[in-house]
Scaffold this motif. Structure first.
Motif, PDB file in Angstrom:
ATOM      1  N   ALA A 172       0.738  -0.728  -0.331  1.00  0.00           N
ATOM      2  CA  ALA A 172      -0.081  -0.275  -0.082  1.00  0.00           C
ATOM      3  C   ALA A 172       0.908   1.648  -0.127  1.00  0.00           C
ATOM      4  O   ALA A 172       0.833   2.270   0.284  1.00  0.00           O
ATOM      5  CB  ALA A 172      -0.682   0.660   1.170  1.00  0.00           C
ATOM      6  N   PHE A 173       2.483   0.822  -0.060  1.00  0.00           N
ATOM      7  CA  PHE A 173       3.043   2.224  -0.079  1.00  0.00           C
ATOM      8  C   PHE A 173       4.633   2.208  -1.559  1.00  0.00           C
ATOM      9  O   PHE A 173       4.519   1.172  -1.897  1.00  0.00           O
ATOM     10  CB  PHE A 173       3.751   2.384   1.197  1.00  0.00           C
ATOM     11  N   VAL A 174       5.423   2.909  -1.527  1.00  0.00           N
ATOM     12  CA  VAL A 174       5.902   2.537  -2.579  1.00  0.00           C
ATOM     13  C   VAL A 174       7.216   3.810  -1.241  1.00  0.00           C
ATOM     14  O   VAL A 174       7.564   4.623  -1.152  1.00  0.00           O
ATOM     15  CB  VAL A 174       5.680   4.037  -3.926  1.00  0.00           C
ATOM     16  N   LEU A 175       8.076   2.938  -1.256  1.00  0.00           N
ATOM     17  CA  LEU A 175       9.564   3.163  -1.081  1.00  0.00           C
ATOM     18  C   LEU A 175      10.232   4.022  -1.728  1.00  0.00           C
ATOM     19  O   LEU A 175       9.772   4.584  -2.681  1.00  0.00           O
ATOM     20  CB  LEU A 175      10.325   1.868  -1.202  1.00  0.00           C
ATOM     21  N   PRO A 176      10.928   5.411  -0.731  1.00  0.00           N
ATOM     22  CA  PRO A 176      11.424   6.187  -1.527  1.00  0.00           C
ATOM     23  C   PRO A 176      12.429   6.004  -3.094  1.00  0.00           C
ATOM     24  O   PRO A 176      12.684   6.260  -4.047  1.00  0.00           O
ATOM     25  CB  PRO A 176      12.315   6.483  -0.659  1.00  0.00           C
ATOM     26  N   SER A 177      13.415   4.933  -2.621  1.00  0.00           N
ATOM     27  CA  SER A 177      13.932   3.761  -3.785  1.00  0.00           C
ATOM     28  C   SER A 177      13.670   3.956  -5.230  1.00  0.00           C
ATOM     29  O   SER A 177      13.737   4.184  -6.025  1.00  0.00           O
ATOM     30  CB  SER A 177      14.718   2.937  -3.190  1.00  0.00           C
ATOM     31  N   ALA A 178      11.895   3.440  -5.077  1.00  0.00           N
ATOM     32  CA  ALA A 178      11.065   3.348  -6.320  1.00  0.00           C
ATOM     33  C   ALA A 178      10.441   4.553  -6.458  1.00  0.00           C
ATOM     34  O   ALA A 178       9.771   4.872  -7.447  1.00  0.00           O
ATOM     35  CB  ALA A 178      10.442   2.430  -6.119  1.00  0.00           C
ATOM     36  N   MET A 179      10.821   6.035  -6.121  1.00  0.00           N
ATOM     37  CA  MET A 179       9.800   7.603  -6.007  1.00  0.00           C
ATOM     38  C   MET A 179      11.111   8.284  -7.491  1.00  0.00           C
ATOM     39  O   MET A 179      12.081   7.806  -7.453  1.00  0.00           O
ATOM     40  CB  MET A 179       9.780   8.157  -4.943  1.00  0.00           C
ATOM     41  N   ASP A 180      10.105   8.828  -8.100  1.00  0.00           N
ATOM     42  CA  ASP A 180      10.871  10.165  -9.235  1.00  0.00           C
ATOM     43  C   ASP A 180      11.305  10.657  -8.310  1.00  0.00           C
ATOM     44  O   ASP A 180      10.931  10.803  -6.762  1.00  0.00           O
ATOM     45  CB  ASP A 180      10.301   9.912 -10.109  1.00  0.00           C
ATOM     46  N   ALA A 181      11.636  12.126  -9.148  1.00  0.00           N
ATOM     47  CA  ALA A 181      12.658  13.133  -8.716  1.00  0.00           C
ATOM     48  C   ALA A 181      10.753  14.364  -8.136  1.00  0.00           C
ATOM     49  O   ALA A 181      11.386  14.566  -6.654  1.00  0.00           O
ATOM     50  CB  ALA A 181      13.064  14.326  -9.632  1.00  0.00           C
ATOM     51  N   ALA A 182      10.332  13.333  -8.283  1.00  0.00           N
ATOM     52  CA  ALA A 182       9.160  14.693  -8.404  1.00  0.00           C
ATOM     53  C   ALA A 182       8.569  14.420  -6.779  1.00  0.00           C
ATOM     54  O   ALA A 182       7.819  15.126  -5.882  1.00  0.00           O
ATOM     55  CB  ALA A 182       7.871  14.734  -9.028  1.00  0.00           C
ATOM     56  N   GLN A 183       7.972  13.080  -7.036  1.00  0.00           N
ATOM     57  CA  GLN A 183       7.587  12.616  -5.511  1.00  0.00           C
ATOM     58  C   GLN A 183       8.359  12.440  -4.651  1.00  0.00           C
ATOM     59  O   GLN A 183       8.262  12.723  -3.153  1.00  0.00           O
ATOM     60  CB  GLN A 183       7.450  10.505  -6.317  1.00  0.00           C
ATOM     61  N   LEU A 184      10.075  12.122  -4.470  1.00  0.00           N
ATOM     62  CA  LEU A 184      10.716  12.822  -3.523  1.00  0.00           C
ATOM     63  C   LEU A 184      10.664  14.000  -3.014  1.00  0.00           C
ATOM     64  O   LEU A 184      10.910  14.044  -1.417  1.00  0.00           O
ATOM     65  CB  LEU A 184      11.813  12.084  -4.137  1.00  0.00           C
ATOM     66  N   ALA A 185      10.869  14.830  -3.851  1.00  0.00           N
ATOM     67  CA  ALA A 185      10.212  16.489  -3.377  1.00  0.00           C
ATOM     68  C   ALA A 185       9.145  16.383  -2.200  1.00  0.00           C
ATOM     69  O   ALA A 185       9.363  17.111  -1.389  1.00  0.00           O
ATOM     70  CB  ALA A 185      10.713  17.131  -4.673  1.00  0.00           C
ATOM     71  N   ALA A 186       8.247  15.881  -2.970  1.00  0.00           N
ATOM     72  CA  ALA A 186       7.011  15.738  -2.073  1.00  0.00           C
ATOM     73  C   ALA A 186       6.719  15.292  -0.943  1.00  0.00           C
ATOM     74  O   ALA A 186       6.219  16.187   0.099  1.00  0.00           O
ATOM     75  CB  ALA A 186       5.565  15.348  -2.826  1.00  0.00           C
ATOM     76  N   THR A 233       9.781  15.213   0.897  1.00  0.00           N
ATOM     77  CA  THR A 233      10.573  15.776   1.890  1.00  0.00           C
ATOM     78  C   THR A 233      10.407  17.304   1.929  1.00  0.00           C
ATOM     79  O   THR A 233      10.688  17.908   2.663  1.00  0.00           O
ATOM     80  CB  THR A 233      11.971  15.666   1.670  1.00  0.00           C
ATOM     81  N   GLY A 234       8.417  17.543   1.305  1.00  0.00           N
ATOM     82  CA  GLY A 234       8.574  18.703   1.349  1.00  0.00           C
ATOM     83  C   GLY A 234       9.575  20.106   0.595  1.00  0.00           C
ATOM     84  O   GLY A 234       9.104  20.780   0.953  1.00  0.00           O
ATOM     85  N   GLN A 235      10.057  19.135   0.265  1.00  0.00           N
ATOM     86  CA  GLN A 235      10.366  20.344  -1.977  1.00  0.00           C
ATOM     87  C   GLN A 235       9.955  20.679  -2.424  1.00  0.00           C
ATOM     88  O   GLN A 235       8.852  19.304  -3.200  1.00  0.00           O
ATOM     89  CB  GLN A 235      12.138  19.950  -1.520  1.00  0.00           C
ATOM     90  N   THR A 236       9.852  21.182  -3.138  1.00  0.00           N
ATOM     91  CA  THR A 236       9.831  21.537  -4.765  1.00  0.00           C
ATOM     92  C   THR A 236      10.648  21.223  -5.584  1.00  0.00           C
ATOM     93  O   THR A 236      12.141  21.394  -5.222  1.00  0.00           O
ATOM     94  CB  THR A 236       9.851  23.287  -5.336  1.00  0.00           C
ATOM     95  N   PRO A 237      10.236  20.396  -6.702  1.00  0.00           N
ATOM     96  CA  PRO A 237      11.019  19.639  -7.929  1.00  0.00           C
ATOM     97  C   PRO A 237      11.743  20.955  -8.365  1.00  0.00           C
ATOM     98  O   PRO A 237      11.810  22.295  -8.697  1.00  0.00           O
ATOM     99  CB  PRO A 237      10.587  18.872  -8.476  1.00  0.00           C
TER     100      PRO A 237
END
Length: 106
Positions: free
Chosen positions: A86-100, A102-106
């Motif tokens: 029911a979740f995606v690990l950070p290692s499988a996320m794209d840059a936009a997902q990682l930014a979201a 961590t609360g950062q803008t892509p």
């Protein structure tokens, strides 16, 4: 590492006060319910070190249980294929997902 276990209250206890019997993941424990208040049989709680820390819906308890099953399988060296987590690990996320995440803008 401390992991919370989803457990279902099976019996309230008057002695000691603020305790209940709970069952989950193949074991029963006497858990302290002081942080979540009085619990009725059939209610689900998240237990850390024999203390109920949070009340859970049955659906959330099942999600946590399934995730713990995945962790246990991975720790035993089983190859995890066709898992519907029911979740995606950070290692499988794209840059936009990682930014979201961590609360950062892509």
């Amino acid at each position: 590492m401390c992991m919370g276990l989803p457990m279902c209250i099976t019996e309230r206890r008057n002695t000691p006060a603020g305790h209940a019997w709970a069952h989950g993941r193949g074991e029963s424990r006497l858990v302290n319910t002081a942080l979540v208040g009085d619990c009725a049989p059939g209610e689900w709680v998240l237990v850390f070190l024999d203390s109920a820390q949070e009340r859970l819906s049955p659906e959330r308890a099942a999600e946590i249980d399934a995730t713990l099953d995945l962790v246990a399988a991975a720790m035993q060296g089983h190859e995890l294929t066709n898992t519907a987590a029911a979740f995606v690990l950070p290692s499988a996320m794209d840059a936009a997902q990682l930014a979201a995440l961590t609360g950062q803008t892509p």
